[in-house]
Design a protein around this motif. Structure first.
Motif, PDB file in Angstrom:
ATOM      1  N   GLU A   7      24.323   4.427  34.937  1.00 38.14           N
ATOM      2  CA  GLU A   7      23.589   5.098  33.628  1.00 38.14           C
ATOM      3  C   GLU A   7      22.473   4.096  33.075  1.00 38.14           C
ATOM      4  N   LEU A   8      22.960   2.907  33.210  1.00 36.60           N
ATOM      5  CA  LEU A   8      21.869   1.814  32.857  1.00 36.60           C
ATOM      6  C   LEU A   8      20.724   1.571  33.688  1.00 36.60           C
ATOM      7  N   ALA A   9      21.093   1.805  35.186  1.00 36.64           N
ATOM      8  CA  ALA A   9      19.896   1.692  36.171  1.00 36.64           C
ATOM      9  C   ALA A   9      19.106   3.014  36.035  1.00 36.64           C
ATOM     10  N   ARG A  10      19.494   4.214  35.560  1.00 39.96           N
ATOM     11  CA  ARG A  10      18.865   5.460  35.294  1.00 39.96           C
ATOM     12  C   ARG A  10      18.121   5.037  34.023  1.00 39.96           C
ATOM     13  N   PHE A  11      18.508   4.598  33.049  1.00 39.55           N
ATOM     14  CA  PHE A  11      18.035   4.319  31.721  1.00 39.55           C
ATOM     15  C   PHE A  11      16.959   3.349  31.861  1.00 39.55           C
ATOM     16  N   ARG A  12      16.900   2.180  32.912  1.00 38.26           N
ATOM     17  CA  ARG A  12      15.834   1.372  32.992  1.00 38.26           C
ATOM     18  C   ARG A  12      14.959   2.088  33.833  1.00 38.26           C
TER      19      ARG A  12
ATOM     20  N   LYS B   1      13.762   5.035  33.611  1.00 37.57           N
ATOM     21  CA  LYS B   1      13.179   5.983  32.790  1.00 37.57           C
ATOM     22  C   LYS B   1      12.388   5.491  31.452  1.00 37.57           C
ATOM     23  N   LYS B   2      13.028   4.582  30.894  1.00 36.67           N
ATOM     24  CA  LYS B   2      12.628   3.907  29.586  1.00 36.67           C
ATOM     25  C   LYS B   2      11.847   2.770  29.640  1.00 36.67           C
ATOM     26  N   LEU B   3      11.940   1.869  30.664  1.00 36.05           N
ATOM     27  CA  LEU B   3      11.566   0.388  30.692  1.00 36.05           C
ATOM     28  C   LEU B   3      10.618   0.201  31.647  1.00 36.05           C
ATOM     29  N   GLY B   4       9.815  -1.035  31.402  1.00 28.75           N
ATOM     30  CA  GLY B   4       8.996  -1.332  32.237  1.00 28.75           C
ATOM     31  C   GLY B   4       8.902  -2.914  32.227  1.00 28.75           C
ATOM     32  N   PHE B   5       9.192  -3.675  33.430  1.00 28.60           N
ATOM     33  CA  PHE B   5       9.372  -5.131  33.428  1.00 28.60           C
ATOM     34  C   PHE B   5       7.954  -5.879  33.832  1.00 28.60           C
ATOM     35  N   VAL B   6       7.780  -6.790  33.391  1.00 29.82           N
ATOM     36  CA  VAL B   6       6.684  -7.808  33.911  1.00 29.82           C
ATOM     37  C   VAL B   6       7.321  -9.182  33.991  1.00 29.82           C
TER      38      VAL B   6
ATOM     39  N   PRO C 260       6.843   3.998  30.091  1.00 32.93           N
ATOM     40  CA  PRO C 260       8.304   3.411  29.433  1.00 32.93           C
ATOM     41  C   PRO C 260       8.095   3.698  27.860  1.00 32.93           C
ATOM     42  N   VAL C 261       9.156   3.765  27.238  1.00 31.63           N
ATOM     43  CA  VAL C 261       9.026   3.419  25.789  1.00 31.63           C
ATOM     44  C   VAL C 261       8.775   2.169  25.395  1.00 31.63           C
ATOM     45  N   LEU C 262       9.202   1.051  26.282  1.00 33.65           N
ATOM     46  CA  LEU C 262       9.203  -0.202  25.919  1.00 33.65           C
ATOM     47  C   LEU C 262       8.656  -1.213  27.159  1.00 33.65           C
ATOM     48  N   ILE C 263       7.782  -2.116  27.166  1.00 36.13           N
ATOM     49  CA  ILE C 263       7.430  -2.788  28.021  1.00 36.13           C
ATOM     50  C   ILE C 263       7.978  -4.285  27.678  1.00 36.13           C
ATOM     51  N   LEU C 264       8.726  -5.028  28.667  1.00 26.28           N
ATOM     52  CA  LEU C 264       9.254  -6.230  28.346  1.00 26.28           C
ATOM     53  C   LEU C 264       8.560  -7.114  29.286  1.00 26.28           C
ATOM     54  N   ALA C 265       7.797  -8.085  28.783  1.00 29.02           N
ATOM     55  CA  ALA C 265       7.350  -9.269  29.606  1.00 29.02           C
ATOM     56  C   ALA C 265       8.030 -10.475  29.457  1.00 29.02           C
ATOM     57  N   ASP C 266       8.408 -11.115  30.659  1.00 25.83           N
ATOM     58  CA  ASP C 266       9.192 -12.572  30.547  1.00 25.83           C
ATOM     59  C   ASP C 266       8.156 -13.647  30.925  1.00 25.83           C
ATOM     60  N   GLU C 267       7.631 -14.406  30.351  1.00 27.88           N
ATOM     61  CA  GLU C 267       6.866 -15.269  30.529  1.00 27.88           C
ATOM     62  C   GLU C 267       5.663 -15.070  31.400  1.00 27.88           C
TER      63      GLU C 267
ATOM     64  N   GLY D 222      15.224   0.325  38.159  1.00 28.50           N
ATOM     65  CA  GLY D 222      16.129   1.338  38.152  1.00 28.50           C
ATOM     66  C   GLY D 222      16.847   1.847  39.416  1.00 28.50           C
ATOM     67  N   ALA D 223      16.822   1.061  40.412  1.00 27.97           N
ATOM     68  CA  ALA D 223      17.666   1.124  41.581  1.00 27.97           C
ATOM     69  C   ALA D 223      19.116   1.243  41.270  1.00 27.97           C
ATOM     70  N   ARG D 224      19.961   2.251  41.658  1.00 27.49           N
ATOM     71  CA  ARG D 224      21.227   2.017  41.133  1.00 27.49           C
ATOM     72  C   ARG D 224      21.976   1.247  42.593  1.00 27.49           C
ATOM     73  N   GLY D 225      23.267   0.743  42.379  1.00 30.49           N
ATOM     74  CA  GLY D 225      24.002   0.062  43.492  1.00 30.49           C
ATOM     75  C   GLY D 225      23.689   1.046  44.848  1.00 30.49           C
ATOM     76  N   ILE D 226      24.197   2.166  44.583  1.00 29.52           N
ATOM     77  CA  ILE D 226      24.237   3.045  45.779  1.00 29.52           C
ATOM     78  C   ILE D 226      22.834   3.234  46.487  1.00 29.52           C
ATOM     79  N   ASP D 227      21.561   3.239  45.686  1.00 28.45           N
ATOM     80  CA  ASP D 227      20.395   3.137  46.274  1.00 28.45           C
ATOM     81  C   ASP D 227      20.150   2.055  47.172  1.00 28.45           C
ATOM     82  N   ILE D 228      20.525   0.621  46.720  1.00 28.55           N
ATOM     83  CA  ILE D 228      20.484  -0.359  47.346  1.00 28.55           C
ATOM     84  C   ILE D 228      21.208  -0.387  48.465  1.00 28.55           C
ATOM     85  N   LEU D 229      22.477   0.089  48.494  1.00 24.40           N
ATOM     86  CA  LEU D 229      23.465   0.265  49.551  1.00 24.40           C
ATOM     87  C   LEU D 229      22.779   1.083  50.847  1.00 24.40           C
TER      88      LEU D 229
END
Lengths: 254, 406
Positions: A80-85, A87-92, A165-172, B321-328
Motif C-alpha cells: 500500500e505504501l508503494a501505491r501511495f508513493r 500516487k501522492k509523492l514526487g522525489f528529487v 503529487p500532493v507533496l514533492i520531496l527534494a533531498d539535497e 511506486g514500484a511494489r516488490g512484485i513489480d520488481i520481481l
C-alpha cells in the motif's frame, strides 16, 4: 487557512545498533499546509534524512502518527505504501537517479508505468507536459549522458511532477550542482511553488538554499529546535540576474 | 500493474545493456543449437538405418543354423550342416503366413570375362529369392524352377559385376562369364541396390540356381541360409513363429532342447540397430542438455550481477511506486526474454548447423518438431528457474538502503 497536507504527531524513530538503541527522531510534531515551500535543515546526524524517509513513505515511525493527505501512513502495508508513493509523492534526489541510456522522456514517464490506470497516450501527454514545466521540451530524446547536471536535475524534477503529487520531496537536490545552476534549479522550484501551487519539502544543509523557501525547520539530535517563517524570502530569478554573466546561457535562453 | 508495462520496462532494461544481454544469451544459444543439432543427427542416422533395413525387404525372414559345437570347437555357421532340402519342403507344405521360401548357398571366388576378372560371391538361390528381397530385374529374365532342376549354368549379375567385367559398356545379356572354370550364361541383369546398412555393396553379386552352386561348385547338399517372406509386413512375427514350429518338427527337436537354427525378422534387425542409435541420441541430448543448464546458470549469474549493479535503480523504482512484485516481475521477465530470445536464435542456429552437417559431411539428419518444442520449453523453464532467485533478491531490497547504495 489552506488544507493540511502533512500532519506529524509525536513522531519517534529508533534504530537498533547492536545493543544500543539510537533515537534518530524524538517527539517531532509539525504540520505542512498545501502550497507551502519548506526547507528542513540540520547537520549530518540531526535526523533530517530519517525524517525525509518517513515523509517519503519509505520508512515507518516507531511511535507517533503521520497523516499524509488525510491518510494514516503508519498503518499502511508495504504494498500500500508503494501505491501511495506512486500516487501522492514526487522525489528529487541529490544524484538525480536517472536511468542511464534511457531518454529524458522515458525517464520522466517512469512513475506512470507503475500506474495501471494510465494509458500509453496519457502517459506521453503527461510526460511532455512535465518536460514543458521544466523547460526541456527540446531535449525530449536526449540521454542523461548528453545532458548537463542542471538539465539532468530538471528531468528528475519533471519525473517528480508527472503524477501530480500532493507533496514533492527534494533531498539535497542542489548538492551536486555549482551555485549558478543551483540558483536556476531554485528558480524553477520557486516557480512550481508560486505558479503551480506545489507543496515542496526541500532537505538541505546550506543556509543559502534555505533562504529561498518560505519556512525553515531546523533539526538537531532528532528534535526540532527551530521552526520559523522566512520573513525575507529571496527571489532566485533576481539573484541570478545579479550574478555576473558567464558563457553558459541561462534557463530562459534555453 | 499492466503486463504490457512490465514487458516495456523489462525490454527497455535489456535494450540498455545489449552487449551483456547478448553474452548472457550466448550460453542458451549454444545450448539450444547443440540440443537441436545433436537430436537431428541422432534421429537422422536412426531413420536412415531404418529405411535401409526396410529396403532389404521389410517382410523378409532369415533362417540360419545356430553355430554348433563339434568336439569342443565352435563351427562357423557356413559349415554347419543344419539346413537342407526337407526343411524347404516342410516350409512349403501348407504355409499359413509364409509367402515364399528360398534356400541360399554362397561360394566366393574369381569371376572372369576375357582379360577382366573380379573377386565376388556366387549366390545360389531359388527363383523366389528376387520377390523375397523385392529386387527387380533391370534387364533380361530370371531363371526358372526348370533351371533349378537341371542345375543350369545360367546367372543374373549385379551392377558392380557389370562395371568390373564389362568396362566397355557392351550389352551383357547372353554373354558367358567363368566362375571356377565353369561358364555361366548371363540371362538377366539385377537392378541397382546400393550399399546396405553395414556398408556392404549389395550389387557385387551373381545369382544362380542353388542347385548349380551345390552340385557344380561346393558339392554339398546343405544350405547356409533359408530366406522366406511373410504374406505381409504385419504378419512377419506370426510367420517367424510358424517357421520356428515347422523347423523344429522338421529337425525332430525334442521338447526342452534348444533350436539348432535362428529365425530373424527385419523388424528385429531394425530394433537392434535403432536401439543403438537411440542410445546415441539420448547420450547426445544429455550432453547438449548439460550445456543448456550451464547456459541457464550463466543467466542466473548475470542476473545476480545485474541486480547488484542496479541496486540504485531498484531503489529509485521502489521510491516512485514500484511494489516488490513489480520488481520481481521485471527481473523475471528480463530473464525470460533473454532466454526465449536466446532460444529462438539457438533454434535457428541449430537448424542451420544441421543443414551444414548434411551438406558438408553428408550425414543424414532429421530436425523433429518435438526437439524444437522441447528445447524451447526447456529454455523458458530455464529462464523462470534461474531468473527467479535473483529477481526475488531484487524485490526484497529495502528502498532506503538501495537508494543509498553506491
Amino acid at each position: 487557512m489552506s488544507s493540511v497536507i502533512v500532519d506529524i504527531r509525536n513522531l519517534e524513530r529508533e534504530f537498533k545498533m547492536g545493543d544500543e538503541t539510537v533515537k534518530a527522531l524524538n517527539d517531532v510534531s509539525f504540520t505542512i499546509n498545501a502550497g507551502e515551500f519548506i526547507t528542513i535543515m540540520g547537520s549530518s546526524g540531526s535526523g533530517k534524512t530519517t525524517l525525509l524517509n518517513i515523509l517519503g513513505c519509505l520508512d515507518k515511525p516507531t511511535k507517533g502518527e503521520y497523516f499524509l493527505d488525510g491518510t494514516n501512513v503508519s498503518k499502511l502495508s508495504k504494498t500500500e505504501l508503494a501505491r501511495f508513493r506512486n500516487k501522492k509523492l514526487g522525489f528529487v534526489f541529490q544524484s538525480y537517479n536517472l536511468l542511464p541510456r534511457t531518454s529524458a522522456i522515458e525517464n520522466v514517464e517512469l512513475p506512470l508505468l507503475y500506474n495501471p490506470e494510465i494509458s500509453a497516450k496519457q502517459r506521453k501527454e503527461k510526460a511532455m507536459k512535465a518536460l514543458e514545466a521544466v523547460k526541456l521540451t527540446h531535449r525530449t530524446h536526449y540521454l542523461p549522458s548528453q545532458l548537463s547536471g542542471g538539465q539532468q536535475q530538471r528531468v528528475a524534477i519533471a519525473r517528480a511532477l508527472i503524477n501530480d503529487p500532493v507533496l514533492i520531496l527534494a533531498d539535497e537536490a542542489t548538492g551536486n550542482l555549482d551555485s549558478r545552476t543551483s540558483y536556476e534549479i531554485m528558480m524553477l522550484v520557486q516557480e512550481l511553488n508560486d505558479v503551480q501551487g506545489k507543496t515542496i519539502v526541500f532537505v538541505t544543509h546550506e543556509l543559502d538554499i534555505a533562504s529561498f523557501s518560505k519556512r525553515t525547520i531546523t533539526l538537531k539530535d532528532g528534535k526540532i529546535i527551530k521552526d520559523n517563517i522566512n520573513s525575507n524570502v529571496r527571489n532566485a530569478r533576481k539573484v541570478l540576474e545579479g550574478l555576473p554573466l558567464i558563457s553558459e546561457p541561462s534557463i530562459a535562453a534555453k | 500493474m499492466k503486463l504490457v508495462n512490465l514487458l516495456r520496462i523489462a525490454w527497455r532494461a535489456i535494450k540498455r545493456n545489449k552487449m551483456r544481454a547478448f553474452l548472457t544469451m550466448l550460453g542458451i544459444i549454444i545450448g539450444v543449437a547443440a540440443v537441436i543439432a545433436m537430436i537431428a543427427i541422432g534421429q537422422g542416422s536412426r531413420q536412415s538405418i531404418q529405411s535401409q533395413i526396410t529396403g532389404m525387404g521389410s517382410n523378409m525372414i532369415t533362417i540360419r543354423p545356430s553355430s554348433n559345437v563339434m568336439g569342443g570347437a565352435r563351427l562357423d555357421v557356413t559349415n554347419v550342416q543344419a539346413l537342407a532340402e526337407p526343411d524347404i519342403i516342410a516350409l512349403q507344405k501348407q504355409p499359413e503366413y509364409i509367402n515364399a521360401v528360398s534356400p541360399s548357398v554362397t561360394a566366393r571366388g574369381q569371376v572372369i570375362n576375357g582379360p577382366y576378372n573380379w573377386s565376388t560371391s556366387l549366390q545360389g538361390v531359388a527363383p523366389e529369392y528376387l520377390s523375397i528381397r523385392s529386387w527387380p530385374l533391370q534387364d533380361g529374365v530370371s531363371f526358372t524352377s526348370q533351371d533349378v532342376k537341371r542345375a543350369a549354368k545360367v546367372c543374373l549379375v549385379g551392377q558392380t559385376i557389370i562395371t568390373n567385367l564389362f568396362p566397355n559398356g557392351e550389352d551383357v545379356l547372353g554373354k558367358n562369364i567363368r566362375f571356377k572354370n565353369i561358364p555361366f550364361k548371363i540371362i538377366g541383369v539385377l537392378g541397382k541396390k546400393g550399399e546396405n546398412t553395414f556398408g556392404q555393396d549389395q550389387d557385387d553379386i551373381i545369382l544362380t540356381p542353388y542347385t548349380t552352386v551345390q552340385k557344380r561348385i561346393l558339392a554339398t547338399t546343405y544350405y547356409q541360409t533359408i530366406f522366406a517372406s511373410a504374406i505381409d509386413e504385419s504378419s512377419t512375427d506370426k510367420a517367424a513363429a510358424e517357421i520356428q514350429q515347422v523347423m523344429r518338427v522338421s529337425h525332430k527337436l525334442q521338447k526342452g532342447t534348444d533350436d539348432d537354427f535362428t529365425v530373424r525378422t527385419q523388424a528385429e534387425l531394425i530394433s537392434t540397430f535403432t536401439s543403438t542409435s537411440q542410445i546415441l541420441t539420448i547420450l547426445l541430448a544429455v550432453i547438449a542438455g548439460i550445456s543448456l543448464v550451464v547456459g541457464g546458470i550463466g543467466i542466473m549469474n548475470i542476473m545476480y550481477v545485474s541486480v547488484t549493479e542496479r541496486t540504485k535503480e531498484i531503489g529509485l523504482r521502489m521510491s516512485i511506486g514500484a511494489r516488490g512484485i513489480d520488481i520481481l516481475m521485471q527481473f523475471l521477465i528480463e530473464a525470460i526474454l533473454i532466454s526465449i530470445t536466446g532460444g529462438l536464435i539457438g533454434v535457428a542456429l541449430g537448424i542451420t548447423a544441421t543443414k551444414l552437417v548434411t551438406l558438408f559431411l553428408q550425414w543424414p539428419t532429421l530436425v523433429t518438431q518435438s526437439s524444437v518444442i522441447l528445447s524451447f520449453l526447456v529454455c523458458f523453464i530455464t529462464g523462470v528457474f534461474f531468473g527467479y532467485y535473483p529477481a526475488l533478491k531484487a524485490s526484497r531490497l529495502d528502498p532506503i538502503e538501495a537508494l543509498r547504495y553506491e
